[in-house]
Design a protein around this motif. Structure first.
Motif, PDB file in Angstrom:
ATOM      1  N   ASP A 182       0.909  -1.131   0.069  1.00 13.93           N
ATOM      2  CA  ASP A 182      -0.010  -0.099  -0.024  1.00 13.93           C
ATOM      3  C   ASP A 182       0.815   1.317   0.068  1.00 13.93           C
ATOM      4  OD1 ASP A 182      -1.768   1.905   0.652  1.00 13.93           O
ATOM      5  OD2 ASP A 182      -2.918   1.152   2.159  1.00 13.93           O
ATOM      6  N   PRO A 183       0.827   1.935  -0.975  1.00 11.78           N
ATOM      7  CA  PRO A 183       1.934   3.176  -1.210  1.00 11.78           C
ATOM      8  C   PRO A 183       1.385   4.097  -0.258  1.00 11.78           C
ATOM      9  CG  PRO A 183       0.267   3.014  -3.001  1.00 11.78           C
ATOM     10  CD  PRO A 183       0.338   1.843  -2.458  1.00 11.78           C
ATOM     11  N   ARG A 184       0.419   4.241   0.479  1.00 16.14           N
ATOM     12  CA  ARG A 184       0.002   5.255   1.297  1.00 16.14           C
ATOM     13  C   ARG A 184       0.487   4.879   2.726  1.00 16.14           C
ATOM     14  NH1 ARG A 184      -6.106   4.755  -0.457  1.00 16.14           N
ATOM     15  NH2 ARG A 184      -5.150   2.747  -0.588  1.00 16.14           N
ATOM     16  N   LYS A 185       0.953   3.634   2.963  1.00 19.72           N
ATOM     17  CA  LYS A 185       1.376   3.140   4.249  1.00 19.72           C
ATOM     18  C   LYS A 185       2.924   2.843   4.120  1.00 19.72           C
ATOM     19  CE  LYS A 185      -2.704   1.741   6.317  1.00 19.72           C
ATOM     20  NZ  LYS A 185      -3.707   0.730   5.846  1.00 19.72           N
ATOM     21  N   VAL A 186       3.201   2.270   3.046  1.00 17.28           N
ATOM     22  CA  VAL A 186       4.822   1.855   2.863  1.00 17.28           C
ATOM     23  C   VAL A 186       5.420   2.817   1.868  1.00 17.28           C
ATOM     24  CG1 VAL A 186       6.271   0.050   2.394  1.00 17.28           C
ATOM     25  CG2 VAL A 186       4.306  -0.391   3.763  1.00 17.28           C
TER      26      VAL A 186
END
Ligand code: ASP
Ligand code: MG
Length: 402
Positions: A182-186
């Motif tokens: 998930d690019p928003r988290k990692v």
């Protein structure tokens, strides 16, 4: 000239600006001489809002009425988008699910597409109309409106692409494609250029939000190549297809699924038929079981542990208590767990993927409660509070430069 199906999710059509932006994207494609069929979701949080409105009135709404209600969200966005195209000077027509020929089962809220009558669609294409189809809805044999379940507009798009043998099926969303995490988290998440149906199916099922898993199943079945891309940028997205060029990347994605519960039956008799008796009862109540672990028997007893969706945990516990063969067994429920998985078609032929994942978890000080593997997936069950840490650690192990 090509026939192109484009689907836009709720965030892509959430307000006036976004609707006009989508109208520009589709009329550009049309201008180039292509036939264009567009599928839209309900605007922004409309579906959630509609469900909340029903909940104000009743806690037990009839499923039929819920489908009538929810289909209204897509009806609104389809008509608005058709108006936006017309306003820009292009011929467009909105079609509701039934007008677009979607025939479905009568499982309200989770209807399956049985077929698409394409005459009306063909007629509108012959008239050179841009067609805007309201996603996630159809008509069942009782002439009732049905919906396909949350995220079902993706399936509408793939079904149209399959039925009309479209040249392309583009799924527009608010991220630039399918990422390794998930690019928003990692922060180190990498966008993939391509991914196989099987990998995507695992990722979609394991909680990656980007595509609905039924749409991927259908794309695989009918060999519809999909592209997932952003409606905000002009960049190429991720292609989802049967086979991709061999890559060095063993793992293609790391996901977290917190929607699970672990149930243990400690001390069941160590005799044949126990697993059958337990799991057939759960299956009869439509409770899906995921990871299963059975201990080696000792002192004529053994333990069986498995996971279910969290919403099914209490019902599953009740079923276990009702079995006489488990009368003396202890039943334990734990809902503070999460499943973290690494997915990649390449791991099939590369030993060492699992140990690399376990090493990353060990170094992060995370205890593994259960392990399950398939040819293209390794899942571990861990303490829920550590799930984000685990995802980051496993991702870092496989994508060190990310
Ligand atoms: N509007 C429906 C939902 O929110 C269907 C979709 O967006 O695909 O689930
Ligand atoms: Mg969606």
């Amino acid at each position: 000239m090509a026939l192109i199906v484009k689907k836009f999710g709720g965030s892509s059509v959430k307000d006036y600006e976004r609707v006009m932006n989508v109208a520009r994207i589709i009329t550009d494609t049309y201008k180039q001489g292509n036939d264009v069929i567009v599928v839209v979701s309900a605007q922004g949080d409309t579906t959630d809002d509609l469900i909340a409105k029903a909940a104000e009135i009743t806690s037990k709404p009839q499923k039929r009425e819920m489908d009538v209600l929810q289909s209204a969200g897509e009806t609104i966005s389809a008509s608005l988008l058709a108006m936006a195209c017309q306003e820009m000077g292009y011929p467009a027509v909105s079609l509701l699910g039934w007008q677009a020929g979607f025939q479905t089962s009568s499982a309200y809220g989770a209807a399956r597409i049985k077929g698409i009558q394409t005459e009306r669609l063909r007629r509108e294409l012959d008239r050179k109309n841009i067609i805007i189809v309201a996603g996630f809805q159809g008509l069942c044999k009782y002439d009732d409106v049905t919906t396909f379940g949350r995220g079902g507009s993706d399936t509408t798009a793939v079904a149209l692409a399959a039925a009309l043998h479209a040249d392309r099926c583009k799924i527009y969303t608010d991220v630039e494609g399918v990422y390794t995490c998930d690019p928003r988290k990692v922060p180190g998440a990498v966008k993939l250029d391509e991914i196989t149906y099987d990998e995507m199916l695992e990722l979609a099922t394991l909680g990656a939000q980007v595509l609905n898993n039924r749409s991927v199943e259908m794309a695989k079945k009918y060999n519809v190549e999909m592209e997932v891309l952003s409606s905000y940028s002009n960049k190429p997205g991720t292609i989802v297809k049967e086979k991709i060029a061999m890559e060095k990347m063993l793992v293609r994605g790391v996901t977290k699924d917190a929607d699970c519960a672990r149930l243990s039956i400690v001390g069941v008799p160590n005799v044949p038929g126990m697993a059958f008796k337990i799991f057939s009862k759960l299956a009869a109540r439509n409770i899906n079981v995921d990871i299963i672990l059975q201990s080696v028997g000792r002192d004529d007893l053994k333990d069986i542990t498995f996971t279910v969706a969290r919403a099914h945990a209490d019902e599953a516990v009740a079923i276990l208590h009702a079995l006489d063969l488990t009368a003396n067994a202890k039943i334990i429920k734990d809902t503070s767990v999460a499943k973290v998985s690494a997915v990649g078609a390449g791991m099939e032929s590369h030993p060492g993927t699992a140990s690399k994942m376990f090493e990353a978890l060990y170094e992060a000080g995370i205890n593994i409660q259960m392990i399950a593997t398939s040819e293209i997936k390794i899942s571990v069950l861990i303490e829920q509070d550590k799930a984000d840490l685990a995802v980051a650690a496993v991702h870092k192990a496989f994508f060190p430069e990310g």
